[in-house]
Design an enzyme around this catalytic site. Structure first.
Site, PDB file in Angstrom:
ATOM      1  CB  SER A 134      -4.143   7.001   5.090  1.00 32.78           C
ATOM      2  OG  SER A 134      -3.820   8.124   4.296  1.00 32.78           O
ATOM      3  CG  HIS A 170      -8.516   7.850  -0.130  1.00 35.78           C
ATOM      4  ND1 HIS A 170      -8.796   9.105  -0.627  1.00 35.78           N
ATOM      5  CD2 HIS A 170      -7.239   7.582  -0.512  1.00 35.78           C
ATOM      6  CE1 HIS A 170      -7.724   9.584  -1.255  1.00 35.78           C
ATOM      7  NE2 HIS A 170      -6.772   8.669  -1.204  1.00 35.78           N
ATOM      8  CD  GLN A 210      -1.511  -4.201   1.933  1.00 33.76           C
ATOM      9  OE1 GLN A 210      -1.607  -5.223   1.245  1.00 33.76           O
ATOM     10  NE2 GLN A 210      -0.340  -3.720   2.336  1.00 33.76           N
ATOM     11  N   GLY A 248      -8.042  -0.723  11.908  1.00 32.25           N
ATOM     12  CA  GLY A 248      -6.999   0.240  12.246  1.00 32.25           C
ATOM     13  C   GLY A 248      -7.612   1.596  12.534  1.00 32.25           C
ATOM     14  CB  ALA A 249      -6.465   5.004  11.610  1.00 35.88           C
ATOM     15  NE  ARG A 292       0.008  -9.621  11.911  1.00 36.33           N
ATOM     16  CZ  ARG A 292       0.061  -9.752  10.594  1.00 36.33           C
ATOM     17  NH1 ARG A 292      -0.752  -9.050   9.817  1.00 36.33           N
ATOM     18  NH2 ARG A 292       0.915 -10.569  10.032  1.00 36.33           N
TER      19      ARG A 292
END
Ligand SMILES: NC(=O)C1=CN([C@@H]2O[C@H](COP(=O)(O)OP(=O)(O)OC[C@H]3O[C@@H](n4cnc5c(N)ncnc54)[C@H](OP(=O)(O)O)[C@@H]3O)[C@@H](O)[C@H]2O)C=CC1
Ligand SMILES: CC[C@](O)(C(C)=O)C(=O)O
Ligand SMILES: [Mg+2]
Ligand SMILES: [Mg+2]
Length: 490
Positions: free
Chosen positions: A414, A132, A110, A46-47, A76
């Protein structure tokens, strides 16, 4: 699992919060060597996952992606991101056992499930990395003793991690080694090489702790970075409409205004941003910012206190357990704001006009940056880290608003940042209601209508002195001195 930070004795909490050292470029002389020939397997595309992976590959490293089975089967967006960019994609079972380093770049919500699923598949002595530290610090995740655990946390959205690297620069990055998981003493070397691979060393790297990263990152994103820009966008737009400014102009002034005015902030701090105004406008922006700081200070303190005590993480995790009910409602509300729904017109706005007609926006940025910096440092966060989390990152978030308004900002950051942004916004809009009643189009939309720009000398000197004396300016001047490769955006 318990909140790890809250299990520590006070002296250890304070020591971890204060752990933060600026690393000199000579410390990165080995470049990416510690990761050369090693297999880096990213979970999630993702990002951060996609953009970090692109940078790491361009830096000569071996990157592939382990995705969950449904993401592969349903092709996806994560699967498209990885495969259309030519990366090898596989299941956890196919790729995790081959990994020397696993980069967990899935959403914080998650992490517990993802780490529990991949840990049994990781080879003896491998490394697990985060961008993070929420899972370790706020959830108390326990990782297998033989695994090294590191953090490489870019202080900006994933899109800008890539954009700055492509421009030949990078983004400030916090690195840390989880002391309970450094069995071979190689965590620091791996984290340094990873930071070089993403380009972070060109902007500045802080050797910090998981705790210092979490408690500062949450604060920055909730307040000045996302919360303040969201609140400011909504309030300034609605005020301009109330004052009869043409909606397309108002929409454009805000959408691109944050990017334009914070570019001056990035180059020369709050002082330079206010120096872009005429003398009367500078004094006006200063006074507005002082008023805003008085009103918003308790809110900044509350956010920092709730982050420190664990109240914020507990309540966000309650929302996770409640199918993200608050997050999804707040996200839907944002889509319905007048600012979001009003397209920017194609009217020309010069770079200077963004300052002259956006005095209130300048004041909001000044107030937010200074308050976030003051609150973080009062809580024991080191000045360098507080600078990155407030002043340096604000323009990087503003870049995302310029692309597609608040939608783009909230989609790029996020989910944790997005939740905190809405929390702040929902408290700050009512808090500023009375203040906004006194605002007219001279400070947002039209600019001061003065016959001459004369000001009182003594007052101007006081304002200039106060601007330059703020502690964020002192640390900023030093840190910007290490950013020789910084590139112009607007
Ligand atoms: N967003 C940012 O710019 C920043 C993020 N961070 C940190 O980076 C980490 C990643 O955040 P971010 O990049 O925003 O994440 P994203 O929301 O962009 O999601 C990343 C990927 O995770 C995958 N994913 C979601 N759920 C699961 C799951 N249960 N199992 C496996 N894969 C899953 C998704 O793919 P799919 O659903 O297709 O499987 C998605 O592509 C977080 O720790 C965040 O705090 C740090 C700095 C900035
Ligand atoms: C905007 C906040 C951030 O921490 C970030 C981009 O640095 C995030 O979690 O997205
Ligand atoms: Mg951040
Ligand atoms: Mg964050």
């Amino acid at each position: 699992m318990a909140n790890y930070f809250n299990t520590l004795p006070l002296r250890e909490q304070l020591a971890q919060l204060a752990k933060c050292r600026f690393m000199y470029s000579s410390e990165f002389a080995d470049g990416v060597d510690a990761l050369k020939g090693k297999k880096m397997v990213v979970i999630g595309c993702g990002a951060q996952g996609l953009n970090q992976g692109l940078n790491l590959r361009d830096s000569g490293l071996d990157v592939s992606y382990a995705l969950r089975p449904e993401a592969i089967a349903q092709k996806r967006q994560s699967w498209k991101n990885a495969s259309e960019n030519g990366f090898v994609v596989g299941t956890y079972e196919e790729l995790i056992p081959t990994a020397d380093i696993v980069l967990n770049l899935t959403p914080d919500k998650q992490h517990t499930a993802v780490v529990n699923a991949v840990m049994p598949l990781m080879k003896e002595g491998a490394c697990l990395s985060y961008s993070h530290g929420f899972n370790i610090v706020e959830e108390g995740m326990q990782v297998r003793d033989d695994l090294t655990v590191i953090m490489v946390a870019p202080k900006c959205p994933g899109s800008e991690v890539r954009a700055e690297y492509v421009r030949g620069f990078g983004v400030p990055t916090l690195i840390a080694v989880h002391e309970a998981n450094d069995p071979k003493g190689e965590g620091l070397a791996l984290a340094k090489a990873y930071a070089v691979g993403t380009g972070g060393h060109k902007a500045g790297v802080l050797m910090s702790s998981f705790i210092a990263e979490v408690k500062s990152d949450l604060m920055g994103e909730q307040t000045i970075l996302c919360g303040m820009l969201q609140t400011g966008s909504i309030l300034c737009f609605d005020k301009m409409i109330e004052e009869g400014i043409e909606p397309g102009y108002a929409s454009k002034l805000i959408q691109y205004g944050w990017e334009n005015i914070t570019e001056a902030l990035k180059y020369g701090g709050v002082t330079n941003m206010l120096d872009r105004l005429s003398n009367p406008a500078k004094i006006k922006a200063f006074d507005l910012a002082e008023e805003l700081k008085d009103i918003m200070r308790p809110l900044y303190n509350k956010h920092q206190d709730d982050i420190m005590s664990g109240h914020f993480s507990r309540t966000m995790m309650e929302d996770w357990a409640n199918d993200d009910a608050n997050l999804l409602k707040w996200r839907a509300d944002t889509a319905e704001t007048n600012f979001e729904k009003t397209p920017a017109s194609d009217v020309e706005i010069s770079e200077q006009e963004f300052f002259d007609n956006g005095i209130l926006m300048v004041a909001m940025v000044k107030a937010g940056v200074e308050l976030a910096f003051e609150t973080m440092t009062a809580a024991g966060i080191i000045a360098e880290s507080a600078y990155y989390e407030s002043l340096h990152e604000t323009p990087l978030i503003a870049n995302t608003i310029a692309r597609k308004k608040l939608y783009e900002m909230n989609a790029t950051i996020s989910d944790t940042a997005e939740y905190g942004c809405y929390l702040y916004n929902h408290a700050c809009v009512p808090l500023l209601a009375d203040f906004m009643k006194g605002i007219k189009s001279d400070v947002i939309g039209k600019g001061l209508d003065l016959d001459d720009n004369g000001v009182d000398n003594a007052r101007l000197i006081d304002v200039n002195d106060a601007l330059r004396a703020h502690p964020v300016e002192a640390v900023g001047a030093v840190l910007r001195g290490h950013m020789a490769d910084m590139k112009k955006i607007v």
